[in-house]
Design a protein around this motif. Structure first.
Motif, PDB file in Angstrom:
ATOM      1  N   ARG A 170      74.483 -30.181 -67.863  1.00 30.94           N
ATOM      2  CA  ARG A 170      74.753 -29.684 -66.509  1.00 30.94           C
ATOM      3  C   ARG A 170      73.918 -28.444 -66.216  1.00 30.94           C
ATOM      4  O   ARG A 170      73.290 -28.335 -65.168  1.00 30.94           O
ATOM      5  CB  ARG A 170      76.240 -29.360 -66.365  1.00 30.94           C
ATOM      6  N   ASP A 171      73.902 -27.512 -67.144  1.00 25.13           N
ATOM      7  CA  ASP A 171      73.170 -26.262 -66.929  1.00 25.13           C
ATOM      8  C   ASP A 171      71.666 -26.491 -66.843  1.00 25.13           C
ATOM      9  O   ASP A 171      70.964 -25.772 -66.139  1.00 25.13           O
ATOM     10  CB  ASP A 171      73.517 -25.243 -68.016  1.00 25.13           C
ATOM     11  N   THR A 172      71.170 -27.503 -67.540  1.00 26.13           N
ATOM     12  CA  THR A 172      69.751 -27.848 -67.443  1.00 26.13           C
ATOM     13  C   THR A 172      69.419 -28.311 -66.031  1.00 26.13           C
ATOM     14  O   THR A 172      68.421 -27.876 -65.442  1.00 26.13           O
ATOM     15  CB  THR A 172      69.385 -28.937 -68.470  1.00 26.13           C
ATOM     16  N   PHE A 173      70.262 -29.166 -65.468  1.00 24.67           N
ATOM     17  CA  PHE A 173      70.033 -29.613 -64.092  1.00 24.67           C
ATOM     18  C   PHE A 173      70.132 -28.455 -63.111  1.00 24.67           C
ATOM     19  O   PHE A 173      69.357 -28.366 -62.158  1.00 24.67           O
ATOM     20  CB  PHE A 173      70.999 -30.735 -63.701  1.00 24.67           C
ATOM     21  N   ARG A 174      71.089 -27.560 -63.333  1.00 27.27           N
ATOM     22  CA  ARG A 174      71.192 -26.386 -62.458  1.00 27.27           C
ATOM     23  C   ARG A 174      69.929 -25.536 -62.548  1.00 27.27           C
ATOM     24  O   ARG A 174      69.433 -25.041 -61.538  1.00 27.27           O
ATOM     25  CB  ARG A 174      72.414 -25.553 -62.816  1.00 27.27           C
ATOM     26  N   HIS A 175      69.418 -25.360 -63.740  1.00 26.11           N
ATOM     27  CA  HIS A 175      68.193 -24.577 -63.942  1.00 26.11           C
ATOM     28  C   HIS A 175      67.035 -25.210 -63.166  1.00 26.11           C
ATOM     29  O   HIS A 175      66.280 -24.521 -62.478  1.00 26.11           O
ATOM     30  CB  HIS A 175      67.874 -24.492 -65.441  1.00 26.11           C
ATOM     31  N   VAL A 176      66.899 -26.522 -63.277  1.00 26.45           N
ATOM     32  CA  VAL A 176      65.828 -27.233 -62.576  1.00 26.45           C
ATOM     33  C   VAL A 176      65.991 -27.059 -61.065  1.00 26.45           C
ATOM     34  O   VAL A 176      65.021 -26.762 -60.353  1.00 26.45           O
ATOM     35  CB  VAL A 176      65.814 -28.729 -62.986  1.00 26.45           C
ATOM     36  N   LEU A 177      67.210 -27.229 -60.553  1.00 28.26           N
ATOM     37  CA  LEU A 177      67.447 -27.057 -59.118  1.00 28.26           C
ATOM     38  C   LEU A 177      67.186 -25.618 -58.669  1.00 28.26           C
ATOM     39  O   LEU A 177      66.585 -25.397 -57.617  1.00 28.26           O
ATOM     40  CB  LEU A 177      68.871 -27.471 -58.756  1.00 28.26           C
ATOM     41  N   ASP A 178      67.643 -24.657 -59.456  1.00 28.06           N
ATOM     42  CA  ASP A 178      67.423 -23.242 -59.103  1.00 28.06           C
ATOM     43  C   ASP A 178      65.932 -22.941 -58.968  1.00 28.06           C
ATOM     44  O   ASP A 178      65.495 -22.294 -58.021  1.00 28.06           O
ATOM     45  CB  ASP A 178      68.048 -22.307 -60.145  1.00 28.06           C
ATOM     46  N   HIS A 179      65.137 -23.439 -59.911  1.00 31.34           N
ATOM     47  CA  HIS A 179      63.701 -23.176 -59.872  1.00 31.34           C
ATOM     48  C   HIS A 179      63.000 -23.953 -58.753  1.00 31.34           C
ATOM     49  O   HIS A 179      62.092 -23.424 -58.115  1.00 31.34           O
ATOM     50  CB  HIS A 179      63.054 -23.462 -61.228  1.00 31.34           C
ATOM     51  N   SER A 180      63.428 -25.181 -58.516  1.00 30.42           N
ATOM     52  CA  SER A 180      62.810 -25.927 -57.418  1.00 30.42           C
ATOM     53  C   SER A 180      63.220 -25.331 -56.073  1.00 30.42           C
ATOM     54  O   SER A 180      62.419 -25.300 -55.141  1.00 30.42           O
ATOM     55  CB  SER A 180      63.154 -27.414 -57.493  1.00 30.42           C
ATOM     56  N   ASP A 181      64.445 -24.818 -55.975  1.00 33.18           N
ATOM     57  CA  ASP A 181      64.877 -24.139 -54.742  1.00 33.18           C
ATOM     58  C   ASP A 181      64.011 -22.919 -54.465  1.00 33.18           C
ATOM     59  O   ASP A 181      63.602 -22.689 -53.327  1.00 33.18           O
ATOM     60  CB  ASP A 181      66.340 -23.693 -54.836  1.00 33.18           C
ATOM     61  N   ALA A 182      63.746 -22.137 -55.495  1.00 33.29           N
ATOM     62  CA  ALA A 182      62.910 -20.946 -55.321  1.00 33.29           C
ATOM     63  C   ALA A 182      61.505 -21.344 -54.873  1.00 33.29           C
ATOM     64  O   ALA A 182      60.933 -20.719 -53.976  1.00 33.29           O
ATOM     65  CB  ALA A 182      62.853 -20.146 -56.619  1.00 33.29           C
TER      66      ALA A 182
END
Length: 192
Positions: free
Chosen positions: A123-135
């Motif tokens: 879950r945290d890996t997907f959040r990390h990916v989304l956080d970086h793509s959002d930025a």
């Protein structure tokens, strides 16, 4: 071997379960996505605009999806008590029961058998990916209130018992403890 590229290729293949041609159990992929989202959304995000944002479509298409789900008895619209121009979307009991047939259950079950530590990392890996793509894209994804920069928590000690009260600084409204695990389309991640 490029592990990042290989991971994306695997993600694309898993996405076929989420995005499919035609219907499954009578619903199209975006209708499933809408029903799934609305069953987990907080009260601020159960609106046609928030649904359009989450599904990634126009408000017109979101209205069509809402109409289909209403017609099938899975969703109901309620006029806001405070603002008669706005509506809140609620999944009906029939809709909640229908969600047991959700095609993504196969993915949920595959993840559910993993150790808790692995599930958290996943879950945290997907959040990390989304956080970086959002930025990179200068946008925000949907996530749970408890991770949002707008959530304010006030702790109080009464008779050796610590209680927490929550509020949303964006909507200037109290948040029940049960709501902090619900999805919000106005989510904004804490700055790293």
């Amino acid at each position: 071997m490029n592990l990042a590229r290989e991971s994306i290729e695997l993600l694309e293949q898993a996405a076929r379960i989420l995005w499919f041609e035609g219907t499954k159990h009578g619903l199209r992929d975006r209708e499933w996505m809408a029903l799934r989202f609305l069953s987990r959304a907080n009260r601020f995000s159960r609106t046609p605009s928030a649904l359009a944002s989450y599904v990634g479509t126009t408000r017109g298409t979101a209205s069509f999806i809402i109409g289909e789900l209403e017609r099938l008895g899975y969703l109901e619209r309620k006029r806001s008590a405070t603002d008669k121009r706005s509506v809140t979307l609620n999944v009906t009991q029939q809709g909640k029961k229908f969600l047991m047939r959700d095609p993504v259950s196969v993915l949920v079950e595959a993840i559910a058998v993993l150790d808790d530590e692995v599930k958290i990392r996943f879950r945290d890996t997907f959040r990390h990916v989304l956080d970086h793509s959002d930025a990179a894209e200068q946008r925000h994804h949907t996530d749970v209130c408890k991770r949002c920069i707008f959530l304010r928590e006030d702790r109080a000690n009464t008779d050796s018992k610590t209680t927490a009260e929550f509020s949303c600084r964006l909507f200037r409204a109290p948040i029940a403890e049960a709501e902090v695990d619900l999805l919000c389309t106005s989510f904004e991640n804490h700055r790293q």
